[in-house]
Design a protein around this motif. Structure first.
Motif: not given
Length: 65
Positions: A25-26, A4, A18-19, A2, A22
């Motif tokens: 979501n993975t 960012i 945000r990290y 990832l 994300k």
């Protein structure tokens, strides 16, 4: 991996948030938990069938009333 991008002057807490979003979501944690123990294919199929019948029942109830 990832990536960012952090903007100049951005708060580190905001970038971490945000990290984390994300990463969730993975679905990496779900895959790790699934690999932690082995389920027989018959057990997996049975669970899928039960879930499908449950969802189907909900959909038919929604259509009727």
């Amino acid at each position: 991996m990832l990536i960012i991008p952090v903007k100049e002057g951005e708060n580190i807490d905001r970038a971490l948030k945000r990290y984390k979003r994300k990463f969730n979501n993975t679905q990496a944690m779900r895959l790790l938990r699934d690999r932690k123990q082995f389920d027989k294919p018959s057990v997996v199929k049975r669970a899928q069938k039960l879930k499908a019948s449950y969802v189907q029942k909900l959909k038919t109830q929604e259509e009727l009333g």
